[in-house]
Design a protein around this motif. Structure first.
Motif, PDB file in Angstrom:
ATOM      1  N   ASP A   1       2.875  -4.787   9.664  1.00 60.86           N
ATOM      2  CA  ASP A   1       3.580  -6.179  10.037  1.00 60.86           C
ATOM      3  C   ASP A   1       4.759  -6.041   9.829  1.00 60.86           C
ATOM      4  O   ASP A   1       5.316  -5.513   8.806  1.00 60.86           O
ATOM      5  CB  ASP A   1       2.872  -7.129   9.052  1.00 60.86           C
TER       6      ASP A   1
ATOM      7  N   ASN B   1       2.377  -8.944  -2.337  1.00 61.95           N
ATOM      8  CA  ASN B   1       2.354  -8.921  -0.988  1.00 61.95           C
ATOM      9  C   ASN B   1       3.554  -9.615  -0.612  1.00 61.95           C
ATOM     10  O   ASN B   1       3.850  -9.872   0.732  1.00 61.95           O
ATOM     11  CB  ASN B   1       1.297  -9.889  -0.429  1.00 61.95           C
TER      12      ASN B   1
ATOM     13  N   ARG C   1      -8.491 -14.406  -1.639  1.00 62.48           N
ATOM     14  CA  ARG C   1      -7.680 -13.398  -1.442  1.00 62.48           C
ATOM     15  C   ARG C   1      -7.386 -12.714  -2.944  1.00 62.48           C
ATOM     16  O   ARG C   1      -7.478 -11.562  -3.190  1.00 62.48           O
ATOM     17  CB  ARG C   1      -6.596 -13.507  -0.610  1.00 62.48           C
TER      18      ARG C   1
ATOM     19  N   ARG D   1     -10.288 -11.140  -4.119  1.00 64.75           N
ATOM     20  CA  ARG D   1     -10.603  -9.884  -3.373  1.00 64.75           C
ATOM     21  C   ARG D   1      -9.722  -8.696  -3.774  1.00 64.75           C
ATOM     22  O   ARG D   1     -10.283  -7.814  -3.963  1.00 64.75           O
ATOM     23  CB  ARG D   1     -10.509 -10.138  -1.883  1.00 64.75           C
ATOM     24  N   PHE D   2      -8.431  -9.133  -4.032  1.00 61.82           N
ATOM     25  CA  PHE D   2      -7.220  -8.168  -4.310  1.00 61.82           C
ATOM     26  C   PHE D   2      -7.876  -7.705  -5.894  1.00 61.82           C
ATOM     27  O   PHE D   2      -7.371  -6.377  -6.200  1.00 61.82           O
ATOM     28  CB  PHE D   2      -5.954  -8.675  -4.361  1.00 61.82           C
TER      29      PHE D   2
ATOM     30  N   LYS E   1     -14.708  -7.849   1.467  1.00 64.52           N
ATOM     31  CA  LYS E   1     -13.774  -6.776   0.906  1.00 64.52           C
ATOM     32  C   LYS E   1     -14.065  -6.850  -0.509  1.00 64.52           C
ATOM     33  O   LYS E   1     -13.798  -5.779  -1.175  1.00 64.52           O
ATOM     34  CB  LYS E   1     -12.371  -7.364   1.610  1.00 64.52           C
TER      35      LYS E   1
ATOM     36  N   ARG F   1       7.071 -18.190   1.030  1.00 60.68           N
ATOM     37  CA  ARG F   1       5.661 -18.856   1.255  1.00 60.68           C
ATOM     38  C   ARG F   1       4.490 -17.811   1.419  1.00 60.68           C
ATOM     39  O   ARG F   1       3.473 -18.191   1.852  1.00 60.68           O
ATOM     40  CB  ARG F   1       5.695 -19.455   2.732  1.00 60.68           C
ATOM     41  N   ARG F   2       4.844 -16.517   0.655  1.00 64.58           N
ATOM     42  CA  ARG F   2       3.705 -15.700   1.002  1.00 64.58           C
ATOM     43  C   ARG F   2       2.943 -15.770  -0.203  1.00 64.58           C
ATOM     44  O   ARG F   2       3.084 -16.491  -1.483  1.00 64.58           O
ATOM     45  CB  ARG F   2       4.088 -14.331   1.111  1.00 64.58           C
TER      46      ARG F   2
ATOM     47  N   ARG G   1      -6.539 -18.190   0.237  1.00 67.04           N
ATOM     48  CA  ARG G   1      -5.832 -17.452  -0.594  1.00 67.04           C
ATOM     49  C   ARG G   1      -6.494 -17.173  -2.188  1.00 67.04           C
ATOM     50  O   ARG G   1      -6.326 -16.093  -2.673  1.00 67.04           O
ATOM     51  CB  ARG G   1      -4.230 -17.939  -0.924  1.00 67.04           C
TER      52      ARG G   1
ATOM     53  N   ASP H   1      -2.750  -1.729   8.659  1.00 69.86           N
ATOM     54  CA  ASP H   1      -1.872  -2.254   9.756  1.00 69.86           C
ATOM     55  C   ASP H   1      -0.613  -2.707   9.285  1.00 69.86           C
ATOM     56  O   ASP H   1      -0.433  -2.745   8.249  1.00 69.86           O
ATOM     57  CB  ASP H   1      -2.919  -3.671  10.337  1.00 69.86           C
TER      58      ASP H   1
ATOM     59  N   ASP I   1       0.567  -1.121  -0.041  1.00 69.66           N
ATOM     60  CA  ASP I   1      -0.070  -0.119   0.154  1.00 69.66           C
ATOM     61  C   ASP I   1       1.008   1.178   0.008  1.00 69.66           C
ATOM     62  O   ASP I   1       0.468   2.334  -0.530  1.00 69.66           O
ATOM     63  CB  ASP I   1      -0.892   0.072   1.088  1.00 69.66           C
TER      64      ASP I   1
HETATM   65  N1  LIG Z   1      -3.447 -16.343   3.328  1.00 68.26           N
HETATM   66  C1  LIG Z   1      -2.445 -15.491   3.531  1.00 68.26           C
HETATM   67  C2  LIG Z   1      -2.637 -14.467   4.211  1.00 68.26           C
HETATM   68  C3  LIG Z   1      -1.632 -13.284   4.391  1.00 68.26           C
HETATM   69  N2  LIG Z   1      -0.323 -13.787   3.704  1.00 68.26           N
HETATM   70  C4  LIG Z   1       0.883 -12.979   3.911  1.00 68.26           C
HETATM   71  O1  LIG Z   1       0.643 -12.202   4.852  1.00 68.26           O
HETATM   72  C5  LIG Z   1       0.602 -10.680   4.462  1.00 68.26           C
HETATM   73  C6  LIG Z   1      -0.346 -10.160   5.829  1.00 68.26           C
HETATM   74  O2  LIG Z   1      -1.729 -10.800   5.601  1.00 68.26           O
HETATM   75  P1  LIG Z   1      -3.143  -9.613   5.569  1.00 68.26           P
HETATM   76  O3  LIG Z   1      -2.948  -8.587   6.566  1.00 68.26           O
HETATM   77  O4  LIG Z   1      -4.115 -10.842   6.082  1.00 68.26           O
HETATM   78  O5  LIG Z   1      -3.197  -9.213   4.145  1.00 68.26           O
HETATM   79  P2  LIG Z   1      -2.505  -7.937   3.505  1.00 68.26           P
HETATM   80  O6  LIG Z   1      -1.941  -8.254   2.306  1.00 68.26           O
HETATM   81  O7  LIG Z   1      -1.759  -7.273   4.380  1.00 68.26           O
HETATM   82  O8  LIG Z   1      -4.065  -7.256   3.027  1.00 68.26           O
HETATM   83  P3  LIG Z   1      -5.007  -6.078   4.046  1.00 68.26           P
HETATM   84  O9  LIG Z   1      -4.564  -4.803   3.250  1.00 68.26           O
HETATM   85  O10 LIG Z   1      -6.401  -6.668   3.632  1.00 68.26           O
HETATM   86  O11 LIG Z   1      -4.517  -6.302   5.542  1.00 68.26           O
HETATM   87  C7  LIG Z   1       0.189 -10.657   3.207  1.00 68.26           C
HETATM   88  O12 LIG Z   1       0.519  -9.533   2.543  1.00 68.26           O
HETATM   89  C8  LIG Z   1       0.726 -11.877   2.865  1.00 68.26           C
HETATM   90  O13 LIG Z   1       2.255 -11.443   2.620  1.00 68.26           O
HETATM   91  C9  LIG Z   1      -0.353 -14.926   2.875  1.00 68.26           C
HETATM   92  O14 LIG Z   1       0.513 -14.980   2.342  1.00 68.26           O
HETATM   93  N3  LIG Z   1      -1.271 -15.870   2.758  1.00 68.26           N
END
Ligand SMILES: Nc1ccn([C@@H]2O[C@H](COP(=O)(O)OP(=O)(O)OP(=O)(O)O)[C@@H](O)[C@H]2O)c(=O)n1
Ligand SMILES: [Mg+2]
Length: 408
Positions: free
Chosen positions: A52, A126, A170, A173-174, A211, A120-121, A167, A50, A41
């Motif tokens: 991390d 992301n 997700r 969603r993205f 979302k 592993r992401r 995922r 948030d 972002d």
């Molecule tokens: N099922 C998932 C959930 C999360 N992640 C990893 O953990 C990070 C943080 O997860 P999360 O906060 O749930 O998602 P975000 O990508 O940060 O999106 P948001 O803007 O909704 O917080 C992600 O960016 C991604 O690298 C992943 O690999 N697989």
């Protein structure tokens, strides 16, 4: 240490209080990065919600470096650091293995390598990491995909979806949230593994779906949901491909959660009576279910051109706002300004505003306590709302006499 590929010149203010944490960890000889959504972002210039942090330091090592920490998820390597006001969660670099149930790793292994962690992401966008000084580490061309507006799995999409079936949700969603395309191989991976979504807790699917509906371009997310067959594994959507396709053409975007579920359920042909079961299957809160029921009811009145004072009163301000938002998205004709005005000028907007109550009726000797009184008060309230009786004590008392005679 992985080389940096880009440097963010001015970190958004939200990172400031967290920077000393990274600096402290680095000073102790470990690596520490902002990771995941907050880096994505930042590069997109989107609001960050948030933060991390990922680190090469093991949880015990992290805890030694700070005064106040809480073990929020120590078995997964997550420690909350409270030294700098708001808590920040740091998670030790880790790899996961097993995933027998497609949602939780059987075991988590802490590692010292950022690359192992990023591998592993879920998606390349992301899997970006950023140092305290703004240096970005990008091992999978996440920045290229941000430029290309592409959702692309890190490495083999099949592996990523087998690790965590959520995922797939997700991804769509993205696609909606960012108005991005899903890479063809990633999309094919979703198609092949869609049935695994059934293994995921409905609450988590619900969050992603909401979302999706609230994203910049839900049409994109819905198109992905339909073309991959993923919708068939969402509660109550299996037989609704046509309705979902219709929804794609709506006049997006939307703002409110209640609006999202109202748009969906209206398009599925549900009403205030039938919607409860559907939303319960999605595990929505009773409060949300009530809100959607109210706005669906008002929306039906709007669509049938049958809105009167009573319909507005029963809906209330929140459901009115939701119904108007939904009417706009679904292009249901309505004079929003006029309806808001009618609501504002209702004789009463709340039962408490009625100028008479049960106690007063009993004291005046016009009615005895019991079921009749409830009915009487309801009648008085309706009469006031509809404008046939003025909301003052004298008029309400004489109306009471008239109504009791009729009811006897
Ligand atoms: N099922 C998932 C959930 C999360 N992640 C990893 O953990 C990070 C943080 O997860 P999360 O906060 O749930 O998602 P975000 O990508 O940060 O999106 P948001 O803007 O909704 O917080 C992600 O960016 C991604 O690298 C992943 O690999 N697989
Ligand atoms: Mg996040």
């Amino acid at each position: 240490m992985p080389s940096e590929s880009f440097r963010v010149q001015h970190l958004p203010a939200i990172f400031e209080p967290a920077r000393p944490i990274l600096a402290t960890i680095e000073k102790a000889g470990f690596e520490a990065y902002f990771v995941g959504g907050c880096v994505r972002d930042t590069i997109l210039n989107d609001p960050i919600h948030d933060i991390d942090i990922a680190t090469s330091a093991y949880p015990a090592e992290v805890k030694q470096l700070f005064k106040r920490t809480v073990d929020t998820g120590i078995e997964h390597g997550t420690v909350m650091i409270l030294d700098h006001g708001t808590g920040y969660e740091t998670t030790t670099f880790r790899t996961e293995s097993g995933y027998q149930d497609y949602r939780r790793p059987d075991s988590v292994t802490f590692v010292r390598s950022l690359e192992e962690d990023l591998k592993r992401r879920d998606f390349t966008i992301n899997a970006l990491a950023m140092k305290e000084n703004g240096a970005v580490v990008d091992l999978f061309d996440g920045q290229g995909d941000l430029k290309r507006h592409l959702i692309r799995a890190v490495g083999d999409p099949n592996e990523r979806f087998l690790e965590d079936a959520l995922r797939m949700m997700r991804a769509v969603r993205f696609a909606s949230k960012l108005d991005f395309t899903i890479d063809p191989q990633t999309l094919a991976g979703i198609k092949d593994h869609a049935p695994l979504l059934a293994k995921i807790a409905v609450e988590r699917v619900q969050v992603e779906f909401e979302k999706l509906l609230l994203g910049q371009n839900p049409a994109r997310g819905l198109a992905g949901l339909i073309s991959t067959g993923l919708y068939q594994y969402c509660p109550g959507l299996k037989d609704h491909q046509i309705a979902l396709e219709k929804l794609e053409a709506a006049n997006w975007p939307l703002k409110s959660s209640a609006g999202a579920w109202t748009v969906l359920t209206w398009t599925l042909g549900l009403n205030s009576q039938t919607v409860g079961k559907f939303l319960k299957a999605w595990k929505l809160s009773n409060q949300m279910i009530k809100a959607v029921q109210k706005s669906l009811k008002l929306l039906a009145a709007i669509a049938g051109d049958q809105v009167d004072n009573l319909a507005l009163f029963n809906a209330g301000k929140a459901a009115l706002d939701t119904a108007l938002e939904v009417a706009q998205v679904l292009e249901i004709p309505v004079d929003a300004v006029q309806l808001q005005k009618e609501y504002q000028t209702l004789p009463i907007q709340d039962s408490h505003q009625l100028a008479i109550n049960g106690k007063m009726l009993i004291e005046a000797g016009v009615v005895k306590p019991g079921p009749t009184m409830g009915k009487l008060l309801q009648r008085l309230q309706t009469a006031v709302i509809m404008g046939t009786v003025e909301n003052n004590l004298a008029d309400l008392t004489s109306a009471t006499k008239k109504f009791t005679e009729e009811m006897e």
